[in-house]
Design an enzyme around this catalytic site. Structure first.
Site, PDB file in Angstrom:
ATOM      1  N   GLU A   1       0.831  -1.207   0.000  1.00 11.58           N
ATOM      2  CA  GLU A   1       0.000   0.000   0.000  1.00 11.58           C
ATOM      3  C   GLU A   1       0.869   1.262   0.000  1.00 11.58           C
ATOM      4  O   GLU A   1       0.730   2.138   0.836  1.00 11.58           O
ATOM      5  CB  GLU A   1      -0.946   0.014   1.201  1.00 11.58           C
ATOM      6  N   ASP A   2       1.802   1.302  -0.928  1.00 13.26           N
ATOM      7  CA  ASP A   2       2.607   2.495  -1.166  1.00 13.26           C
ATOM      8  C   ASP A   2       3.577   2.827  -0.048  1.00 13.26           C
ATOM      9  O   ASP A   2       4.127   3.918  -0.030  1.00 13.26           O
ATOM     10  CB  ASP A   2       1.725   3.721  -1.403  1.00 13.26           C
ATOM     11  N   ALA A   3       3.756   1.919   0.915  1.00 14.40           N
ATOM     12  CA  ALA A   3       4.737   2.230   1.949  1.00 14.40           C
ATOM     13  C   ALA A   3       6.138   2.127   1.357  1.00 14.40           C
ATOM     14  O   ALA A   3       6.364   1.443   0.370  1.00 14.40           O
ATOM     15  CB  ALA A   3       4.591   1.274   3.111  1.00 14.40           C
TER      16      ALA A   3
ATOM     17  N   ARG B   1      -1.302   3.506 -11.638  1.00 15.09           N
ATOM     18  CA  ARG B   1      -1.114   4.966 -11.616  1.00 15.09           C
ATOM     19  C   ARG B   1      -0.634   5.493 -12.959  1.00 15.09           C
ATOM     20  O   ARG B   1      -0.829   6.655 -13.278  1.00 15.09           O
ATOM     21  CB  ARG B   1      -0.084   5.344 -10.554  1.00 15.09           C
TER      22      ARG B   1
END
Lengths: 335, 1155
Positions: free
Chosen positions: B774-776, B960
């Site tokens: 999750e984009d960490a 994205r």
């Protein structure tokens, strides 16, 4: 021996793990034998300078080679400033930032001359002459009365406008006077800029330098980096000749591929290859060449920060590894 | 035969041209050299910004206000007369801001702006007026009378920083890169945002297709009044509607009232000779005939009867006819002035509106678009200030008048009355009025019934970019809550004027916009000379035009600022000639002219607030800017204005842009039937300053660029060169900011490379450890140790030492010591003066200012005066530091504020290294928090021993589609290896092929993917890893500011429930949805504990007989303690019962056994 080669394909790396442990394969025994190891193992030192060492470890397991690398980065002790006491700092640079910068300066100290600091002690008794080196920095910037007219250069206009690592002065205490008589503590690189001052500004501080390890803080790491790469292998399966050979040569860094009198390409020095995989992009070499890397041939490169010579760092890493092994052997679980 | 000959000549010519091409040198350039006009014409952009700057619109507007508009206001309100003494008058002759009349070039030395910031003062300059007035029989002229102080916009021409070089700026403690354009009021920097509005004094035609209504409306706006006039259809008949007329007036009647009495002429004016229009219009004549209005007199009476009259007391009552005349002359279409009852112009205007309505009825596509940028005007600081100032000035004059009337009323005065003595009394009103409006942002003008809140905003100093972004922001007047997509949508006409990417998300999306990089906002220009010029260029004056031919085919009306001033039969020639004059500089460069063939009209606009942008003029298929001109520019012989003067470049507003054919690149210029008229200076100027930071934005999915625009403003970095001298409420600095490896031209133009906000991190795009979902992000501990992402947070704490009316005052006192002579813990950071020592570490619960307040501060001065003052006793009111982490005292400032009270500011500083949960973002709208910090030896490394600073999960890419980020990595890697800074400019930048070539030359894979070794096992990774530098920003959201937990703590007084929110050390609420879960699970004891026992349990005595609450085992209702039962209920429930009791409802509890 092809199972000893890591395959470099166009879009993946194959055969990365070694399988040479006992009973894994029908062919070969692979059981550990110190004599066999002694016979096979090879160290080949390519070059040694004050700051860099480049050497090959051949026929050694990845885990051992990697352990040396990891220990050199994180567990070989070295000395760096840990506590900075500010008496005066009127420069633009903040106390914390200045302290951080001083901490990162590599110092030329033999870490064996110091003992470990007992962190359980309270702060007033923690630092002793056995475990701490005190460096002081006292600079005041003033105007240079004989500065050349129209000069805009701060170094000409002012005195002490730039504070360098070399301005850190060693303050021996007690027995240190004797201990460090011949090799006083100095920063390994004198020209590291610490701060810039202007007339009227002043820095006065004492830095307590102690022993530490890189896993605590990167400033204690004795190496800029220590790492290895695997020995490249270029396997020319079909002869490449003529114009193709020239193109083939261009796919590698200079000196890797040679062209002989018959105009045929041959591997001159695979060690120089950076494994850019450029050759795999060109269709004309499809199937003619196989790239790989020797899984048990490690080309080590150790860059010291200057406190110790690179070979010393490596030896110390061996010592640390030995201690660890010793510890494990003495562990009750092991018995 | 002639054509053939011509063709052969052309062939011969082209042959020659070819021959020239084959020469090794062609016009001083080799064949291999690029044609440099195409490459180098972007140099016009820095030249433009050098002259204009990024906030030039604000400065221009303010300069116009103080230099021109103020004088107009004075002129319009120049006389102050007395009702009492007819002899008396006072006349304003002139007005100036910041300098006296004798020394026009010598600005008064103002207090430097930075001192105003520090001392909480207002950066202002005196307003001087010259007056002429009577004293007795004498007429006296008085110059340089100060009537107030005007807040000065920084870097405007009244500011001391105007034209200052870097050294001067440094001497004033100012940052030379600071754009200015804001005010400093009471120490805070305030920006007046640009306001977007529908254009004034223009006809806008709209249609409601469902109801079949067409309406043309015009908002008339003059200095005196604002009103809106509509021409609308009702049952296919046309009426005129106005707020001050109670009933809609049939269009024929209003035209008759305005002096067009002949039906034929009305028909000619509205419909021309078009039978379609005539058919639609005839019904209106029937209506007028039915109402028996035939003459002008009748029409005026008809109108006069329906005028809502609000008469001031004392004014004479007017007849209906006069009311009618008055209405037509002043209220309807108020921006047209009528002299000598000459209503023709007004009649024509109304007829034009009616014609537009008829046209739209006939063809519904003729409506105007409200959202079209050409129909918008931008209102800037100057205009808003001028509205405010005029209001205050009028008030000032009326106060002054009231004052002198009072004095003059007295029958006998001892001495001759000097009016100036009483003028000074009110001078504070203007100063305070201006200051209050700017500092609160409330613009309330009684004249226009204008009540606007939130006009000004505090300039955000989070980073240089956030301040810059604020200066280019445009806010719309639309309500945010309304769910309409039109005003929020991206308009094609925004191209080049408003940034296509930079808009916030959420409710203000599309309503808040930003200016593009190369724009100019016009200020008002004189209209009269332009009208005269039109007549000279062959425009027939409208009053002389025959109504019959007005709308003839090929007869074009010429409108100046929306008003018909004449006609021409040769619109093409007229427009061409006009433009020629403008290009030679005979007419202001910002006056636009365009032809509207649908309306058969030529529109000339001279009004302020239009956005325009410069473009290169193309003539005969060739750009007028050539290499030779650009050379002059490069050598510094020419500035941007020289290009204007020489007619190579001109400004076009949106309307005129639509009349042109603009080529994006030189190769797109053509000479077909519709020849190219202009050439774009640089395509990347479609973006604004903030969006210009993004490398390769043209490769990104567009919302990502929008996200980055929002995040770029939150990035921590360098704020200004004077950042360490600033004492702001909250500031963030990055310790080691770096300029990006992949720059854009915009970055260089806006000096982001000098005040950057971010660092070039080596990024490995791979999965690692599972703490990167999750984009960490995974951060390298060694990098952090070495200073990556390190930032400082600086917070201001203000202490005021007050003086009280009884001559007591607040004091500071030194530290208190314990029995060993050491300062007690809370006083450890204090110095002998009772303030924190600079450099001292200050922990939670320690004091940074040991303030004491006199215990008798409230007592009156009279009583205390007789008592001895030395027995003053003081109460301790120290300022405590609160926070989970200690801070260090950075600066302590002592000063005196406006009202002679001591002002102390203590600046506390924290240096923070990145930790778990801190937020980072690349420049592509890809934000992520730090998920884990990993030892360097555990991280993967490449052949050279490089390990990444950041590991980013590859799942961030597919959905994205931020391809620009990948190209940034490759360009950045190539730049690192090559020792160059690469460019990722929008629609340009370093080419990917070239970058790959560099990578291969330096021994890396062309794709940017490297073979890595695992740091843990030491083996090679099975995949190649995309590996290289990406510019990462640290965002202001840090865990340290958000972390919060509580076991026990404060409770609210009323309900005894735990308080809410981190700032009050509040509890974490088990909300209703969580409650639902617990109920569903059946954990009733847990429910009881969470909702009552751990919250507001309250032991209460219940009388089981009456069911009401007793006290102390006694039921006050039953007067017994017999049936009292003790039980625990939530305090909130108890409160509810009591409140019900208080409104005469008795909630009675009946208690029974559960088991």
């Amino acid at each position: 021996m092809s199972d000893n080669i890591v395959g470099i394909e166009y879009n993946r790396v194959t055969n990365t793990s070694s399988t040479d442990f006992p009973g894994h394969q029908a062919s070969g025994d692979f059981s550990w034998d110190i004599e066999k190891f002694k016979q096979n193992f090879d160290i080949d030192i390519k070059y040694l300078t004050e700051r860099t060492a480049n050497f090959d470890l051949v026929h050694i397991d990845t885990s051992i080679a990697n352990a040396f690398r990891r220990i050199m980065i994180a567990e070989v002790p070295s000395v760096a400033a840990e506590a900075v006491y500010m008496f005066m700092n009127t420069s633009v640079i903040q106390d914390e930032v200045l302290a951080h910068r001083i901490g990162l300066i590599p110092l030329k100290v033999d870490p064996d001359l110091l003992s470990w600091v007992d962190k359980t002690q309270d702060e007033n008794n923690r630092y002793t002459e056995d475990n701490t080196i005190v460096l002081s920095l006292d600079v005041v910037c003033t105007k240079n009365p004989n500065a050349p007219k129209n000069s805009t250069n701060a170094k000409e206009l002012y005195r002490n406008s730039h504070v360098y690592a070399s301005d850190l002065k060693f303050e021996p205490h007690g027995s240190q006077l004797e201990k460090f008589k011949n090799n006083p503590v100095v920063p390994a690189d004198p020209n590291i800029l610490l701060a810039k001052l202007r007339p009227g500004q002043e820095i006065s501080l004492r830095a307590h330098c102690i022993l530490g390890i890189g896993s605590d803080h990167a400033k204690f790491s004795p190496v800029a980096t220590a790492s290895y790469r695997l020995m490249p292998v270029i396997d020319i399966r079909e002869p490449i000749t003529g114009a193709l050979a020239v193109n083939f040569q261009k796919c590698f860094p200079p000196g890797v591929i040679g062209i002989n009198d018959q105009g045929e390409a041959y591997v001159q020095d695979a060690r120089k290859d950076t494994v850019s995989r450029e050759v795999l992009r060109h269709e004309e070499f499809d199937g003619k060449v196989k790239l790989g890397r020797k899984r048990d041939h490690f080309i080590f490169n150790v860059e010291s920060t200057g406190a110790m010579s690179p070979e010393e760092i490596f030896f110390k890493s061996v010592r640390v590894l030995k201690n660890k092994v010793e510890y494990l052997r003495n562990c009750p679980i092991g018995q | 035969m002639p054509p053939k000959r011509k063709a052969s000549r052309v062939a011969a010519e082209s042959d020659e041209a070819f021959q020239e091409l084959f020469q090794p040198e062609y016009k001083g350039k080799k064949l291999t050299d690029e044609i440099n006009t195409a490459e180098d014409k972007w140099n016009l952009l820095p030249a433009f910004l050098k002259v204009k700057g990024l906030v030039k619109q604000h400065l221009d507007s303010f300069n116009y206000f103080v230099d021109t508009d103020l004088k107009k206001i004075i002129k319009a309100n120049e006389l102050v007369l007395s009702d009492v003494d007819p002899e008396f008058y006072l006349k304003y002759l002139d007005i100036r801001v910041g300098h006296r009349s004798k020394t026009p070039n010598d600005k008064l030395v103002l207090m430097p702006p930075h001192q105003c910031r520090l001392r909480d003062l207002t950066y202002s300059a005196p307003i001087f007026v010259d007056v002429e007035y009577t004293r007795g029989r004498k007429i006296i002229v008085h110059t340089d009378l100060e009537i107030g102080r005007m807040p000065i916009m920084l870097r405007s021409n009244k500011c001391i920083l105007d034209g200052a070089d870097d050294n001067t700026m440094a001497r004033y403690d100012e940052c030379p890169l600071d754009p200015g354009g804001y005010f400093i009021v009471n120490g805070t920097e305030k920006v007046i945002l640009v306001q977007e509005q529908l254009s004034k004094n223009r006809i806008i035609v709209e249609a409601d297709e469902k109801k079949g209504i067409v309406q043309a409306s015009v908002t008339s706006s003059t200095h005196e009044r604002k009103s809106k006039t509509y021409v609308i259809t009702k049952n296919d008949k046309i009426y005129l509607k106005h707020n001050s007329i109670s009933e809609d007036i049939p269009i024929v009647i209003i035209l008759k009232a305005a002096g067009i009495t002949s039906d034929l002429e009305i028909l000619q004016l509205v419909c021309g000779s078009d039978p379609n229009y005539q058919d639609l219009f005839v019904v209106n004549f029937e209506e007028a005939a039915r109402l028996e209005v035939f003459t002008q007199q009748q029409a005026l009476n008809y109108v006069g009867k329906r005028v809502k009259t609000i008469r001031r007391a004392g004014a004479p009552k007017l007849s209906q006819l006069q009311e009618g005349i008055e209405a037509i002359a002043t209220t309807i279409i108020a921006h047209l002035t009528v002299s000598d009852l000459q209503f023709k112009e007004k009649a024509l205007y109304i007829a034009t509106m009616a014609r537009r309505v008829i046209m739209t009825m006939h063809n519904p596509t003729m409506v105007d678009d409200r959202d079209y940028v050409g129909n918008k005007r931008l209102e800037l600081a100057g205009q808003l200030m001028s509205l405010l100032f005029e209001d205050l000035f009028k008030k000032f004059n009326s106060d002054f008048k009231a004052n002198i009337d009072k004095v003059l009323k007295k029958p006998s005065r001892t001495s001759e009355f000097d009016a100036l003595l009483s003028i000074n009394i009110h001078s504070n009103n203007i100063t305070m009025g201006l200051n209050r409006a700017i500092s609160t942002g409330n613009w309330s003008l009684k004249r226009f019934k204008m009540e606007r809140a939130g006009v000004t905003h505090v300039l955000s100093r989070l980073s240089y970019i956030s301040a810059l972004g604020m200066m280019t922001r445009i806010s719309s007047q639309f309500e945010k809550s309304r769910k309409v997509s039109g005003p929020r949508a991206l308009q094609p006409s925004q191209f080049g004027m408003l940034c296509t990417s930079d808009t916030p998300e959420g409710e203000a999306c599309g309503l808040v916009k930003n200016l593009a990089l190369m724009t100019h906002i016009t200020t008002d220009d004189e209209e009269l000379p332009i009208k005269k010029l039109c007549y000279m260029l062959g425009c027939e004056p409208i009053l002389g035009v025959d109504s019959a031919t007005l709308h003839d085919e090929g007869n074009f009306g010429i409108h100046v600022n929306g008003t018909l001033v004449g006609t021409t039969r040769f619109p093409g020639k007229f427009v061409e000639n006009f433009r020629k004059l403008r290009r030679t500089g005979k007419v202001s460069a910002f006056i636009s002219i365009h032809t509207n063939t649908h309306q058969q009209a030529v529109h000339i606009a001279t009004d302020g607030g239009r956005i325009c942008r410069p473009l290169i003029i193309v003539e005969n298929g060739k750009s007028k800017v050539t290499a030779e001109h650009l050379l002059k520019l490069k050598k510094g012989e020419w500035a941007f204005d020289d290009f204007l003067v020489h007619g190579l470049v001109e400004y076009l507003d949106v309307n005129e842009e639509n009349d042109s054919l603009i080529a994006l690149y030189e190769e797109n210029i053509n000479e077909n039937s519709v020849p190219t008229t202009h050439l774009e200076i640089e395509p990347f100027t479609v973006l604004g300053a903030v969006a210009g930071l993004i490398p390769y934005p043209h490769h990104n999915q567009s919302p990502r660029n929008t996200y980055q625009c929002a995040m770029g403003k939150q990035a921590i970095g360098a704020i200004a060169y004077n950042q360490f001298r600033r004492i702001d409420t909250l500031l963030y600095f990055m310790v080691y900011p770096q300029q990006p490896m992949v720059k854009t031209k915009t970055i260089e133009l806006i000096d982001y490379d000098k005040l950057p906000a971010g660092q070039n991190a080596t990024v490995a795009v791979m999965s690692y450890s599972g703490y990167d979902i999750e984009d960490a992000l995974v951060l390298n501990k060694a990098s952090i140790d070495r200073g990556f992402g390190r930032c400082q947070v600086v917070r201001k704490n203000t202490i005021q030492l007050k003086r009280y009316p009884n001559h007591t005052k607040d004091i500071l006192s030194g530290m208190r010591v314990d029995e060993h002579g050491n300062p007690i813990f809370p006083h450890q950071a204090l110095g002998p003066d009772g303030l924190g020592e600079v450099g001292a570490r200050i922990e939670n619960g320690q004091i940074y200012a040991n303030k004491f307040v006199p215990t008798n501060a409230g007592e009156s001065a009279l009583g205390g005066a007789s008592e001895p003052t030395n027995v003053e006793s003081h109460r301790e009111t120290p300022a405590y530091y609160k926070g989970p982490e200690p801070s260090y005292v950075d600066q302590v400032m002592m000063s005196v504020s406006d009202n002679d009270q001591a002002l102390i500011k203590v600046l506390l500083r924290q240096t923070r290294r990145p930790e778990l949960g801190d937020k980072f973002s690349s420049r592509h709208g890809q934000k992520g928090v730090c998920g884990i910090i990993v030892q360097q030896e555990d991280l993967p490394f490449n052949d050279m021993g490089i390990s990444p600073d950041i590991i980013m999960n590859p799942h961030g890419f597919p959905s994205r589609m931020t391809v620009g980020k990948m190209i940034e990595l490759i360009s950045g890697k190539a730049g690192v290896l090559n020792g160059t800074l690469e460019y990722g400019t929008c629609f340009g930048g370093s080419k990917l092929e070239d970058m790959s070539k560099i990578l291969v030359d330096k021994g890396f894979s062309y794709s940017g993917k490297d073979m890595l070794y695992s740091g843990i096992t030491g083996e090679c990774l099975q995949a190649y890893i995309f590996f290289g530098p990406i510019y990462y920003q640290k965002l202001k959201h840090m865990v340290l500011d958000k972390m919060h937990a509580r076991a026990r703590g404060p409770r609210a007084v009323l309900t005894r429930q735990p308080t809410e929110g981190r700032s009050r050390d509040g509890g974490l609420r088990l909300g209703e949805m969580e409650r639902d879960c617990v109920i569903a699970y059946g954990a009733s004891q847990l429910l009881l504990e969470r909702l009552m026992i751990s919250s507001d349990a309250f032991e209460v005595d219940i009388c089981n007989k009456c069911g009401l609450m007793g006290y102390n085992s006694w039921c006050t209702t039953c007067k017994s303690s017999e049936n009292i039962i003790k039980m625990t209920i939530p305090c909130a429930a108890k409160l509810l019962f009591q409140e019900l009791l208080s409104m005469n409802i008795a909630p009675r509890l009946r208690l029974g056994d559960v088991f």
